[in-house]
Design a protein around this motif. Structure first.
Motif, PDB file in Angstrom:
ATOM      1  N   THR A  62       0.865  -1.176   0.000  1.00 12.97           N
ATOM      2  CA  THR A  62       0.000   0.000   0.000  1.00 12.97           C
ATOM      3  C   THR A  62       0.903   1.228   0.000  1.00 12.97           C
ATOM      4  N   GLN A  63       0.294   2.397  -0.143  1.00  8.30           N
ATOM      5  CA  GLN A  63       1.078   3.624  -0.132  1.00  8.30           C
ATOM      6  C   GLN A  63       1.909   3.746   1.145  1.00  8.30           C
ATOM      7  N   TRP A  64       1.273   3.447   2.258  1.00  9.12           N
ATOM      8  CA  TRP A  64       1.980   3.571   3.537  1.00  9.12           C
ATOM      9  C   TRP A  64       3.122   2.564   3.628  1.00  9.12           C
ATOM     10  N   ASP A  65       2.901   1.332   3.124  1.00 13.62           N
ATOM     11  CA  ASP A  65       3.993   0.342   3.112  1.00 13.62           C
ATOM     12  C   ASP A  65       5.180   0.904   2.346  1.00 13.62           C
ATOM     13  N   VAL A  66       4.889   1.508   1.199  1.00 15.69           N
ATOM     14  CA  VAL A  66       5.974   2.031   0.367  1.00 15.69           C
ATOM     15  C   VAL A  66       6.684   3.180   1.089  1.00 15.69           C
ATOM     16  N   ILE A  67       5.897   4.042   1.739  1.00 15.01           N
ATOM     17  CA  ILE A  67       6.507   5.170   2.455  1.00 15.01           C
ATOM     18  C   ILE A  67       7.407   4.671   3.570  1.00 15.01           C
ATOM     19  N   LYS A  68       6.887   3.744   4.389  1.00 13.37           N
ATOM     20  CA  LYS A  68       7.671   3.386   5.580  1.00 13.37           C
ATOM     21  C   LYS A  68       8.777   2.371   5.273  1.00 13.37           C
ATOM     22  N   ASP A  69       8.568   1.528   4.277  1.00 13.14           N
ATOM     23  CA  ASP A  69       9.585   0.495   4.020  1.00 13.14           C
ATOM     24  C   ASP A  69      10.584   0.885   2.944  1.00 13.14           C
ATOM     25  N   VAL A  70      10.207   1.775   2.060  1.00 17.37           N
ATOM     26  CA  VAL A  70      11.118   2.123   0.959  1.00 17.37           C
ATOM     27  C   VAL A  70      11.568   3.583   1.022  1.00 17.37           C
ATOM     28  N   ILE A  71      10.601   4.503   1.020  1.00 19.16           N
ATOM     29  CA  ILE A  71      10.980   5.920   0.905  1.00 19.16           C
ATOM     30  C   ILE A  71      11.757   6.388   2.125  1.00 19.16           C
ATOM     31  N   ILE A  72      11.208   6.151   3.316  1.00 23.42           N
ATOM     32  CA  ILE A  72      11.891   6.653   4.520  1.00 23.42           C
ATOM     33  C   ILE A  72      13.249   5.982   4.719  1.00 23.42           C
ATOM     34  N   PRO A  73      13.347   4.635   4.608  1.00 20.86           N
ATOM     35  CA  PRO A  73      14.698   4.054   4.717  1.00 20.86           C
ATOM     36  C   PRO A  73      15.647   4.561   3.638  1.00 20.86           C
ATOM     37  N   TYR A  74      15.161   4.717   2.420  1.00 27.86           N
ATOM     38  CA  TYR A  74      16.046   5.166   1.343  1.00 27.86           C
ATOM     39  C   TYR A  74      16.536   6.583   1.590  1.00 27.86           C
ATOM     40  N   ALA A  75      15.633   7.453   2.036  1.00 31.52           N
ATOM     41  CA  ALA A  75      15.979   8.869   2.164  1.00 31.52           C
ATOM     42  C   ALA A  75      16.410   9.222   3.583  1.00 31.52           C
ATOM     43  N   LYS A  76      16.636   8.192   4.413  1.00 32.74           N
ATOM     44  CA  LYS A  76      16.873   8.416   5.838  1.00 32.74           C
ATOM     45  C   LYS A  76      17.955   9.455   6.111  1.00 32.74           C
ATOM     46  N   ALA A  77      19.113   9.264   5.511  1.00 26.20           N
ATOM     47  CA  ALA A  77      20.223  10.178   5.778  1.00 26.20           C
ATOM     48  C   ALA A  77      19.853  11.607   5.382  1.00 26.20           C
ATOM     49  N   GLY A  78      19.218  11.743   4.235  1.00 24.39           N
ATOM     50  CA  GLY A  78      18.820  13.073   3.781  1.00 24.39           C
ATOM     51  C   GLY A  78      17.789  13.700   4.698  1.00 24.39           C
ATOM     52  N   ILE A  79      16.842  12.890   5.164  1.00 23.45           N
ATOM     53  CA  ILE A  79      15.793  13.426   6.046  1.00 23.45           C
ATOM     54  C   ILE A  79      16.404  13.874   7.368  1.00 23.45           C
ATOM     55  N   ILE A  80      17.250  13.016   7.960  1.00 22.54           N
ATOM     56  CA  ILE A  80      17.863  13.386   9.238  1.00 22.54           C
ATOM     57  C   ILE A  80      18.713  14.641   9.064  1.00 22.54           C
ATOM     58  N   GLY A  81      19.497  14.683   7.981  1.00 23.37           N
ATOM     59  CA  GLY A  81      20.318  15.860   7.726  1.00 23.37           C
ATOM     60  C   GLY A  81      19.470  17.125   7.635  1.00 23.37           C
ATOM     61  N   SER A  82      18.339  17.019   6.928  1.00 23.93           N
ATOM     62  CA  SER A  82      17.470  18.182   6.782  1.00 23.93           C
ATOM     63  C   SER A  82      16.898  18.622   8.121  1.00 23.93           C
ATOM     64  N   LEU A  83      16.526  17.630   8.938  1.00 27.31           N
ATOM     65  CA  LEU A  83      15.957  17.968  10.240  1.00 27.31           C
ATOM     66  C   LEU A  83      16.998  18.664  11.115  1.00 27.31           C
ATOM     67  N   ILE A  84      18.237  18.178  11.065  1.00 31.34           N
ATOM     68  CA  ILE A  84      19.279  18.809  11.878  1.00 31.34           C
ATOM     69  C   ILE A  84      19.577  20.218  11.374  1.00 31.34           C
ATOM     70  N   LEU A  85      19.521  20.372  10.054  1.00 27.94           N
ATOM     71  CA  LEU A  85      19.722  21.707   9.488  1.00 27.94           C
ATOM     72  C   LEU A  85      18.651  22.668  10.033  1.00 27.94           C
ATOM     73  N   ALA A  86      17.424  22.181  10.124  1.00 26.26           N
ATOM     74  CA  ALA A  86      16.358  23.002  10.682  1.00 26.26           C
ATOM     75  C   ALA A  86      16.632  23.302  12.149  1.00 26.26           C
ATOM     76  N   LEU A  87      17.177  22.315  12.847  1.00 19.36           N
ATOM     77  CA  LEU A  87      17.558  22.517  14.251  1.00 19.36           C
ATOM     78  C   LEU A  87      18.590  23.639  14.352  1.00 19.36           C
ATOM     79  N   GLY A  88      19.548  23.629  13.436  1.00 17.75           N
ATOM     80  CA  GLY A  88      20.567  24.674  13.423  1.00 17.75           C
ATOM     81  C   GLY A  88      19.940  26.055  13.261  1.00 17.75           C
ATOM     82  N   ARG A  89      18.910  26.115  12.420  1.00 19.75           N
ATOM     83  CA  ARG A  89      18.215  27.386  12.247  1.00 19.75           C
ATOM     84  C   ARG A  89      17.504  27.799  13.521  1.00 19.75           C
TER      85      ARG A  89
END
Lengths: 261, 281, 282
Positions: C177-204
């Motif tokens: 399902t869409q959610w399966d794809v988001i949680k099993d593929v998109i989030i693991p694949y983009a994990k480093a980028g997502i965490i980096g972006s969140l920390i960048l926001a923290l810096g702001r």
């Protein structure tokens, strides 16, 4: 007019008067396709790029539904039902009709989890059952020997050819009835390609296979039936050995002799 | 419930949650935008552009001083920050390329881009305001220029690298010296991208209050003397908004509205330039 | 001739960035030596900030910075990820375009406006809901979270959009399902980028001044509850820099600025060099 042979064996799928129109397009990309797909054999789809072969392949598991606005008309019969019915249960359909893509698509998880993924989606949690079926799928995909000692490793550490076989293992682990191959060797070296082709031929005892390829030699090597498509029409469908030696249509003749392509 | 039904249910739940969070987030953001527009527009009138600041209670009070001050400060910062940023970006893309040194400069400049703006204000206070002995427009402009430079550097570097190498080679093959190739071919090829970068950089810096608080400081009267404290929309907004006088608060919202429209305008213009260029190709 | 001149001009401009960064550190360090020599480690561990007796401990401001940023992240992260999922996976093309651009434009709104909204519209509501003053750690955290939300959502969406379509299609092709794809593929694949972006926001968020300066209270006390008024490093600087009257007071404020700069440098460096670089390589 198109020349479509009558398939005497049992058929896995029947395409009837099938039109497909992409979102926003004025003319359909597939026009009145009628085509039987024989069970437990390999049907290859060939034709110049843009002829609609991949579009047709992606209709069998309703992949086009991921991008709203595309339109299907006509029928694709599978197990007596028209799978183009808007009410069709796509999750169930896609577990029965699997797909392998142009490039290896190992998920960002371990080798084991990649193969177990489809089964877990179906709710199989039993450890021993999962273990057995993962092992069997990997053996069937002829990659067990290479990975049995590193099942917990990241799947992205495998070579391209290994990853593609892993994807095949992942697809057959859920025991589909039909497998769709979309130019499965286009990103691979010749030796890996040979391995995948051998594997595809071995698989046809258990599943019905449709393969899109831009490589006529590949179609000739692996398939039992070949369909030649051109500008959204199915021009000819025949036994592979006949189509490549004595094509019935002039266009097919010109294409396989390299007059265009 | 079978496993598949459960998955479909969780899927619906997750999609509803994420749509809901988008709605909540946008509701808050449009609330703020709504307040800005309502308060800002209702406070707008011609007096704002005619009169300078006045003590609370005067009808003839406006924002002319802050508008002009803002333009002077941002204009000066642009005049310094943009050429330096473009030159530095040119060095990275055309000379430094992938050398260790160039990459170090890229990294440091990236960090610099996210450095707290108030710290840059403190730095400029120490190196400009203390030696001069008083606040000045110069100090404010320098603080803004320091903020602008890494932004321009980054976009210039990125945009120049998009110019195909074959274009450079073709110009070299005609016997042009490197600076000519860069000026006539590379800059021309990257014109739209650099312009967008400049607009976004100006927009980014124009909204800054913190680095001006103790550099250009503030003044309630019209001035063009660069050696003196200079009012800006942002600091005026800050002072008026925190004041207890209703008419000053009104002017604060008017200032907020004018500045936001200016910044949004620059952002939209920058996007349009990139868009038309993409379509042109 | 001209060629060399031009090259040197560009090189000097590029080096200027390095020079400015080094210069900032040196100046802040020099200016804060008096405070560091007078208070030593007490400067960051003691919370007594008493200009009238020339005693300066920055602990409350450091704590306030960390606590308000933490609170803002806690509130903003789930919502930002929700918005990013909505924008990249759920919304139809037209909505996607409209909301996507609005989110990016909202990220460009000057932060002082978030502060004004917070003071005039949000704090009164919070006061009615919770009692007390309204102004304080909670108000600062919420206003800060709303301020960083557009930036955070936009960069998280960009990170998610790097997932190749073909990888998502593969998961759909297995009956996900869409959610399966988001949680099993998109989030693991983009994990480093997502965490980096969140920390960048923290810096702001940690360096943000104007959004919180109105609503935090500027009280040099470690908050006893989430509703207590407190302060943060940027808030202290904004409110007191022009009022400092002794050299030790000044030096202590520069000490605060240096502490903030180091904190944000470390946070941003982690985001950029660890996570975002890893994301680019993948």
């Amino acid at each position: 007019m198109a020349s479509i042979i009558d398939i005497k064996e049992e058929c896995a799928l029947h395409v009837r008067n099938f039109d497909f129109t992409y979102k926003g397009a004025e003319a359909p990309s597939l026009k009145k396709i009628t085509m039987p797909i024989a069970k437990n054999s390999i049907t290859a789809l060939i034709g110049p790029s843009g002829c609609g072969k991949t579009t047709l392949l992606r209709s069998f598991n309703r992949m086009h539904d991921l991008y709203p606005g595309n339109k299907y008309e006509g029928e694709i019969l599978f197990d007596g039902r028209n799978i183009l019915d808007p009410k069709e249960d796509l999750i169930h359909l896609r577990t029965r009709i699997g797909m392998i893509f142009q490039k290896p698509t190992a998920f960002p998880m371990s080798i084991y989890d990649n193969v177990a993924y489809g089964m877990r989606l179906q709710g199989i949690k039993n450890k021993t059952e999962l273990n057995d079926r993962v092992e069997k799928a990997l053996k069937d995909a002829a990659i067990w020997k290479e990975v049995s000692d590193r099942l917990k490793h990241d799947a992205n550490g495998l070579s391209g050819g290994q990853q593609q076989r892993l994807c095949i293992a992942r697809a057959i682990a859920v025991e589909p009835e039909v497998l769709l191959f979309d130019e499965p060797t286009s990103a691979l070296d010749p030796i890996s390609t040979q391995g995948i082709e051998k594997l595809i031929i071995e698989l046809k005892d258990r599943v019905s296979i449709i393969i899109v390829t831009h490589n006529m030699q590949q179609a000739a090597r692996v398939s039992d039936y070949t369909g030649f498509m051109y500008l959204g029409d199915l021009i000819e469908l025949g036994y592979t050995e006949e189509l490549f030696v004595t094509p019935k249509e002039k266009l097919t003749q010109e294409y396989i002799t390299g007059k265009f392509g | 419930m079978t496993a598949v039904q459960k998955r479909i249910f969780i899927n619906k739940l997750a999609l509803v949650f994420s749509t809901l969070s988008a709605v909540i987030a946008l509701a808050f953001l449009f609330w703020i935008l709504g307040v800005l527009v309502m308060k800002g527009v209702s406070a707008l009138n011609w007096n704002i552009f005619i009169y300078e600041g006045a003590p609370p209670g005067y009808a003839e009070s406006g924002l002319k001083h802050a508008l002009v001050g803002q333009l002077i400060l941002v204009g000066m910062a642009t005049g310094v920050g943009v050429p330096l940023g473009i030159l530095a970006g040119t060095y990275l893309s055309e000379y430094g390329k992938n050398s260790k040194l160039a990459n170090t400069i890229r990294d440091i400049s990236d960090i610099m881009m996210s450095a707290p703006s108030i710290v840059i204000g403190a730095f400029v206070y120490a190196v400009v305001v203390i030696p001069m002995g008083h606040f000045s427009a110069w100090a404010g402009a320098i603080a803004l220029a320091i903020m602008m430079m890494p932004i321009i550097l980054r976009t210039t570097d990125d945009m120049l690298q998009l110019v195909p190498g074959t274009l450079r080679e073709a110009a070299f093959a005609l016997g042009a010296p490197k600076y000519k190739v860069i000026m006539d071919v590379v800059y021309r090829g990257a014109k739209a991208g650099i312009l967008t970068g400049v607009l976004l950089g100006v927009a980014r810096v124009a909204g800054e209050t913190a680095p001006l608080l103790f550099t250009s400081f503030n003044d309630n009267f019209f001035t063009t003397d660069l050696n003196q404290a200079m009012p800006s929309l942002t600091v005026t907004m800050f002072n008026y908004a925190t004041s207890p006088y209703e008419d000053w608060q009104q002017l604060g919202w008017a200032a907020a509205f004018i500045l936001s429209m200016f910044i949004l305008g620059l952002n939209i213009l920058g996007r349009l330039i990139l868009l038309t260029r993409k379509k042109g190709k | 001739m001209v060629d060399k001149l031009f090259q040197n001009l560009t090189r000097i401009s590029a080096f200027l960035i390095l020079l400015i960064v080094a210069w900032i550190f040196v100046v802040l360090f020099n200016q804060s030596t008096e405070a560091m020599q007078t208070f030593g480690l007490d400067f960051i561990t003691k919370d007594e900030w008493a200009p009238n007796v020339d005693k300066f401990g920055a602990y409350a401001a450091i704590f306030g910075s960390v606590a308000s940023t933490f609170l803002a992240m806690l509130l903003a992260i789930p919502v930002a990820i929700g918005v990013a999922i909505f924008l990249s996976e759920i919304a139809h093309d037209k909505i996607k375009g409209f909301f996507g651009v609005s989110v990016e434009l909202l990220a460009a709104i000057p932060s002082v406006i978030y502060g004004m909204w917070g003071l005039f519209y949000f704090v009164p509501i919070l006061r009615d809901l919770t009692g007390g003053m309204g102004i304080g750690l909670l108000a600062a955290g919420i206003v800060l979270s709303i301020m960083i939300l557009p930036f955070m959502a936009a960069v998280t969406r960009d990170a998610m959009n790097t997932t190749p379509d073909i990888l998502k299609e593969s998961a759909y092709a297995l009956g996900g399902t869409q959610w399966d794809v988001i949680k099993d593929v998109i989030i693991p694949y983009a994990k480093a980028g997502i965490i980096g972006s969140l920390i960048l926001a923290l810096g702001r968020a940690i360096g943000e001044t104007m959004a919180v300066t109105f609503v935090m209270g500027n009280v040099h006390k470690v908050p006893t509850s989430i509703l207590s008024p407190t302060t943060s490093i940027p808030v202290t600087l904004a409110n007191e820099f022009t009022e400092a009257d002794t050299s030790l007071y000044f030096s202590s404020l520069f000490g605060l600025a240096l502490t903030l700069l180091i904190m944000s440098f470390v946070v941003i460096a982690i985001a950029k060099f660890y996570f975002l670089r890893k994301a680019r390589r993948a």
